[in-house]
Design an enzyme around this catalytic site. Structure first.
Site, PDB file in Angstrom:
ATOM      1  N   SER A 112      -1.044   1.315   6.921  1.00 58.25           N
ATOM      2  CA  SER A 112      -0.990   2.720   7.316  1.00 58.25           C
ATOM      3  C   SER A 112      -2.332   3.405   7.085  1.00 58.25           C
ATOM      4  CB  SER A 112       0.128   3.448   6.570  1.00 58.25           C
ATOM      5  OG  SER A 112      -0.072   3.395   5.173  1.00 58.25           O
ATOM      6  N   GLU A 113      -3.094   2.952   6.087  1.00 61.95           N
ATOM      7  CA  GLU A 113      -4.414   3.549   5.841  1.00 61.95           C
ATOM      8  C   GLU A 113      -5.420   2.504   5.378  1.00 61.95           C
ATOM      9  OE1 GLU A 113      -5.094   6.636   6.496  1.00 61.95           O
ATOM     10  OE2 GLU A 113      -3.094   7.527   6.577  1.00 61.95           O
ATOM     11  N   THR A 114      -6.642   2.637   5.887  1.00 63.21           N
ATOM     12  CA  THR A 114      -7.814   1.987   5.313  1.00 63.21           C
ATOM     13  C   THR A 114      -8.769   3.095   4.896  1.00 63.21           C
ATOM     14  OG1 THR A 114      -7.583  -0.005   6.675  1.00 63.21           O
ATOM     15  CG2 THR A 114      -9.748   0.430   5.719  1.00 63.21           C
TER      16      THR A 114
END
Length: 262
Positions: A43-45
């Site tokens: 969902s996030e980097t």
């Protein structure tokens, strides 16, 4: 560049919300940043660059694009800084699209301080009822949509439909209810089909909206929040007016070396 894979808002591996944190000397092109995020498919980097002062520049990318605020990846990044960059520090400052954010190590947890989202109430619609299978008690819209469902079971049992969710307003769509377990105050789930993330496991930024609501409803400022995704996670929160304090645990899964050429 080094990339750290971290599970945030949990004290055990394979739970909480995973994020990849890339520690770099400078930001490459947005295309490269986006491609890394797509490759990671989390969902996030998060991307971190030391800016020459006592702050770090921090950006977050989903597989679908850059986002202006992310809680779990900020918590994960704070953990990486404390463990690998500033092991003697207990506070780190990040400059972001949402202004200055901090992560501190307080009472055995990693603690963030974020701006609150305003509680802008909007009418409950038939589309919301059709999407969630039950009519929400109330709905609020800031950056994200928050629908208050009648029970914790309604939150847990919701079977997500990405196409229906994407038709609702808000960048993310959150559902919440009062907890049916005494050790928690609220239960929630978060969805982001507009960002190519069907369900976000544990979402710090959503609690910038959820926490002020439950603080108001319950008449208390300390909120212990449970996110009922398949991975689950716990956030220890405090409503502070126009700010929200969000605390949790963090676990390191892996350290990797990326071979990236611009």
């Amino acid at each position: 560049m080094k990339m750290y894979h971290v599970d945030a808002f949990t004290d055990q591996l394979f739970a909480g919300n995973p994020a990849d944190v890339c520690l770099m000397d400078h930001f490459p092109s947005d295309e490269v940043l986006q491609n890394i995020a797509k490759e990671n498919m989390l969902s996030e980097t998060a991307y971190l660059v030391k800016d020459g002062t006592d702050k770090y520049q921090l950006r977050w990318f989903t597989p679908g694009g850059e986002i202006d605020l992310c809680g779990h990846a900020t918590l994960a990044t704070g953990f990486v800084v404390f463990q690998y960059c500033q092991p003697t520090s207990n506070l780190v400052r990040f400059e972001t699209k949402s202004g200055e954010l901090t992560v501190a190590y307080v009472d055995g947890h990693y603690q963030m301080n974020f701006p609150s989202y305003p509680l802008n109430q909007i009418p409950v619609t038939d589309e919301m009822t059709a999407t969630f299978g039950v009519r929400p008690l109330a709905a609020y819209l800031a950056r994200d949509l928050m629908c208050v469902l009648p029970s914790a079971a309604d939150v847990r049992n919701y079977q997500l439909d990405a196409a229906q969710l994407a038709k609702l307003p808000g960048l993310l769509q959150n559902i919440t209810a009062a907890s049916d377990e005494p050790k928690y105050d609220s239960v929630s789930r978060c969805f982001a089909p507009k960002l190519d993330v069907l369900e976000d496991p544990v979402t710090g930024s959503s609690h910038c909206q959820i926490v002020p609501y439950w603080a108001q409803q319950l008449g208390k400022q300390q909120i212990t929040a449970f996110q009922a995704s398949p991975r689950t996670g716990v956030l220890y929160c405090e409503n502070q007016g126009d700010r929200v304090s969000l605390s949790g645990d963090v676990v390191l899964y892996s350290v990797d070396e990326l071979k990236i050429e611009e």
